[in-house]
Scaffold this active site. Structure first.
Site, mmCIF file in Angstrom:
data_model
loop_
_atom_site.group_PDB
_atom_site.id
_atom_site.type_symbol
_atom_site.label_atom_id
_atom_site.label_comp_id
_atom_site.label_asym_id
_atom_site.label_seq_id
_atom_site.Cartn_x
_atom_site.Cartn_y
_atom_site.Cartn_z
ATOM 1 N N TYR A 51 31.435 32.763 1.217
ATOM 2 C CA TYR A 51 29.932 32.755 1.524
ATOM 3 C C TYR A 51 29.075 31.742 1.776
ATOM 4 O O TYR A 51 29.603 30.449 0.475
ATOM 5 C CB TYR A 51 29.247 33.902 0.011
ATOM 6 C CG TYR A 51 28.256 34.924 0.600
ATOM 7 C CD1 TYR A 51 27.526 35.169 1.632
ATOM 8 C CD2 TYR A 51 29.469 36.677 0.170
ATOM 9 C CE1 TYR A 51 27.108 35.897 2.011
ATOM 10 C CE2 TYR A 51 28.833 37.423 0.963
ATOM 11 C CZ TYR A 51 28.070 37.488 1.358
ATOM 12 O OH TYR A 51 27.428 38.726 1.718
ATOM 13 N N GLU A 53 25.075 31.751 1.974
ATOM 14 C CA GLU A 53 24.194 30.889 2.271
ATOM 15 C C GLU A 53 23.366 29.801 2.855
ATOM 16 O O GLU A 53 23.348 28.773 1.289
ATOM 17 C CB GLU A 53 23.385 32.480 1.378
ATOM 18 C CG GLU A 53 23.728 33.877 1.938
ATOM 19 C CD GLU A 53 23.452 34.733 1.106
ATOM 20 O OE1 GLU A 53 22.703 34.039 -0.153
ATOM 21 O OE2 GLU A 53 23.214 36.112 1.058
ATOM 22 N N ASP A 197 15.847 32.276 26.628
ATOM 23 C CA ASP A 197 17.221 33.269 26.734
ATOM 24 C C ASP A 197 18.143 32.629 28.038
ATOM 25 O O ASP A 197 18.286 33.273 28.350
ATOM 26 C CB ASP A 197 16.651 34.899 25.957
ATOM 27 C CG ASP A 197 18.092 35.228 25.718
ATOM 28 O OD1 ASP A 197 19.296 34.443 25.397
ATOM 29 O OD2 ASP A 197 17.949 36.636 25.530
ATOM 30 N N THR A 223 23.434 33.261 23.672
ATOM 31 C CA THR A 223 25.309 33.937 22.906
ATOM 32 C C THR A 223 26.011 32.469 23.145
ATOM 33 O O THR A 223 25.336 31.927 24.280
ATOM 34 C CB THR A 223 25.433 34.598 23.571
ATOM 35 O OG1 THR A 223 25.761 35.069 24.931
ATOM 36 C CG2 THR A 223 24.961 36.118 23.488
ATOM 37 N N LYS A 226 29.756 34.579 26.631
ATOM 38 C CA LYS A 226 29.667 35.191 27.636
ATOM 39 C C LYS A 226 29.918 33.355 28.679
ATOM 40 O O LYS A 226 31.584 33.113 28.721
ATOM 41 C CB LYS A 226 27.716 34.807 27.701
ATOM 42 C CG LYS A 226 28.069 36.090 27.460
ATOM 43 C CD LYS A 226 26.549 36.770 28.237
ATOM 44 C CE LYS A 226 25.540 37.983 27.282
ATOM 45 N NZ LYS A 226 25.323 38.449 26.197
ATOM 46 N N ARG A 232 31.897 35.471 19.592
ATOM 47 C CA ARG A 232 30.467 36.862 20.443
ATOM 48 C C ARG A 232 30.010 35.595 18.913
ATOM 49 O O ARG A 232 30.435 35.716 17.507
ATOM 50 C CB ARG A 232 31.519 37.893 19.137
ATOM 51 C CG ARG A 232 32.522 38.238 20.438
ATOM 52 C CD ARG A 232 31.850 39.937 20.198
ATOM 53 N NE ARG A 232 31.137 40.249 21.406
ATOM 54 C CZ ARG A 232 31.020 40.278 22.752
ATOM 55 N NH1 ARG A 232 32.352 40.161 23.151
ATOM 56 N NH2 ARG A 232 30.826 40.626 22.987
HETATM 57 C C1 LIG Z 1 19.795 37.845 28.059
HETATM 58 C C2 LIG Z 1 20.542 38.499 26.929
HETATM 59 N N1 LIG Z 1 20.084 37.793 25.774
HETATM 60 C C3 LIG Z 1 20.670 38.717 24.654
HETATM 61 C C4 LIG Z 1 21.728 39.175 24.570
HETATM 62 C C5 LIG Z 1 21.962 39.888 23.432
HETATM 63 O O1 LIG Z 1 23.427 39.260 22.808
HETATM 64 P P1 LIG Z 1 24.018 40.185 22.233
HETATM 65 O O2 LIG Z 1 25.121 41.147 22.921
HETATM 66 O O3 LIG Z 1 24.923 38.723 21.211
HETATM 67 O O4 LIG Z 1 23.311 40.766 21.165
HETATM 68 C C6 LIG Z 1 22.221 39.115 25.611
HETATM 69 C C7 LIG Z 1 23.830 40.441 25.998
HETATM 70 O O5 LIG Z 1 24.340 40.747 26.796
HETATM 71 C C8 LIG Z 1 21.701 38.770 27.141
HETATM 72 O O6 LIG Z 1 22.582 39.257 28.507
#
Ligand SMILES: Cc1ncc(COP(=O)(O)O)c(C=O)c1O
Length: 432
Positions: A51, A53, A197, A223, A226, A232
């Protein structure tokens, strides 16, 4: 895995089967990849017991001296990779990273302008079924019907009209790069925060094959699993000097705070509890890998394979949204082929060619049926496949989609798929 085999043969055998499925099939889902042995080992380590935090040096638990160093390593590597001033590596996923962005920059009911889900956006960019669309006033921009690309003039007009508090960029199914400077100009014009994002494109951005949003966006989320080819998870970043242009704020307490502090608090305690230290260790390993030269070679190959495959699809008469791709994915519009996305996904799946059905812009089918499929090259490129193989994969997919009711054709393709996969083995070590 010997211990697991003896200890829990039921779970062990399911993991074995899944590994076999991954090994024998052609993974073409654009958001998936295969991590290295080292990343997997870090994820399966003793750090899952801890843990922690808080942040390195400021924890709510004792015994954090080693995990502090691990987390600092991950943060420092990400800073180098993206030229960032500040990084938080704790988000459990892309969605929770995005939740922290909302909590920091918007109050419930305030307006976000994001890319429409059916034009390639993501659920967390304001979809009515997601917390983002439920909690905030989500408005959308889309791609042009003629070009399948974003038109910055249309986005500017929309932003001026609705005056959003935040504009989001980024997508799950947009095959082109973004003009971050133009987005920033629009954000400045209307007084909005700019959030990128980069979940899908973190790999090619890290290796400078696509534009880096950090100099323009006020905050960047991603993320790590990918194109970045890590475990993950999620991550948040702020570019050099981005905070200076945002200014300091003191929205809640009397103390002046930096936006980065607010983002840290939005992750913990705002939206999460204890960080997953084993995953953070694996993020550190993956970010270390991404700093190596051969990661650039890999990303170059991903894009080369994507362009090669796109060209073959077009030769075979397929419509690609926007007429091709700049990145690792392509969106195939099947409306001229007399097959829906769902039918294509099902038939291809029977041949062990794994893709996902996907809405195409201005789709008239429901999200459960769709008119398209999304195809990506990161995973099979990790296995070593090149342009020759991706050309053949497009041909095999065409064979299935043009004869999707023929079990004969599907079985013939399936056996060729297995033969190709055998030549590019995946995890021989998992069962060792
Ligand atoms: C552009 C985008 N943002 C956020 C996410 C969410 O990611 P997670 O599945 O790890 O929550 C994805 C997942 O496919 C995504 O393509």
């Amino acid at each position: 895995m010997k211990r697991l085999k003896d200890h829990d043969p039921e779970v062990y055998s399911l993991i074995e089967k899944e590994t076999e499925r991954q090994n024998n099939g052609m993974e073409l889902i654009a958001s998936e990849n295969f991590v290295s042995k080292a990343v997997m080992e870090a994820m399966g380590s003793s750090l899952t017991n801890k843990y922690a935090e808080g942040l390195p040096g400021k924890r709510y638990y004792g015994g954090c001296k080693y995990v502090d160093i691990v987390e600092d390593l991950a943060r420092d590597r990400a800073k180098i990779l993206y030229n960032a001033d500040w990084v938080n590596v704790q988000p459990h996923s892309g969605a929770t990273a995005n939740a922290a962005v909302y909590l920091t920059f918007l109050k419930p009911g305030e307006t976000l302008l994001g890319l429409d889900l059916s034009h390639g956006g993501h659920l967390t960019h304001g979809s009515p079924v997601n917390f983002s669309g439920i909690t905030y006033n989500a408005q959308f921009y889309g791609v042009s019907k003629e070009t399948g690309r974003l038109d910055m003039n249309i986005i500017r007009d929309k932003a001026k009209k609705i005056k959003p508090k935040m504009i989001s960029i980024g997508a799950s199914a947009y095959p082109r790069d973004f003009d971050y400077e133009a987005f920033r100009n629009i954000a400045d014009e209307v007084g909005a925060f700019l959030w990128m994002d980069m979940a899908h494109t973190a790999g090619p951005i890290a290796t400078k094959l696509l534009n880096n949003p950090l100099p323009y966006a006020h905050v960047v989320s991603t993320t790590t699993h990918k194109t970045l080819r890590g475990p993950r998870g999620g991550m948040l970043l702020i570019g050099r000097d981005a905070e200076n242009t945002l200014g300091k704020v003191a929205p809640k307490s009397g103390r002046v705070k930096m936006w980065s502090e607010l983002l840290d608090s939005a992750v913990f305690p705002g939206t999460q509890g204890g960080p997953l230290m084993h995953v953070i260790a694996a993020k550190a390993v993956a970010l270390g890998e991404a700093l190596q030269k051969d990661f650039t070679t890999y990303q170059e190959q991903v894009l080369k394979n994507s362009k090669t495959m796109a060209a073959r699809f077009m030769e075979l008469g397929y419509d690609l949204v926007s007429g091709g791709t700049d990145n690792h994915l392509m969106l195939v519009d099947l409306r001229n082929k007399g097959i829906t996305g769902k039918e294509a996904e099902d038939a291809l799946g029977r041949a062990d060619l794994t893709v996902n059905k996907n809405m195409v812009p201005f789709d008239t089918q429901s999200p459960f049926v769709t008119s398209g499929i999304r195809v990506g090259t990161p995973a099979m490129t990790t296995r070593g496949m090149g342009p020759e193989e991706f050309t053949r994969i497009a041909e095999l997919m065409d064979m299935v989609m043009t004869s999707h009711t023929s079990e004969d054709v599907i079985q013939k393709v399936r056996s060729e798929v297995h033969g190709m996969c055998e030549r590019f083995p995946l995890y021989d070590f998992v069962t060792a």
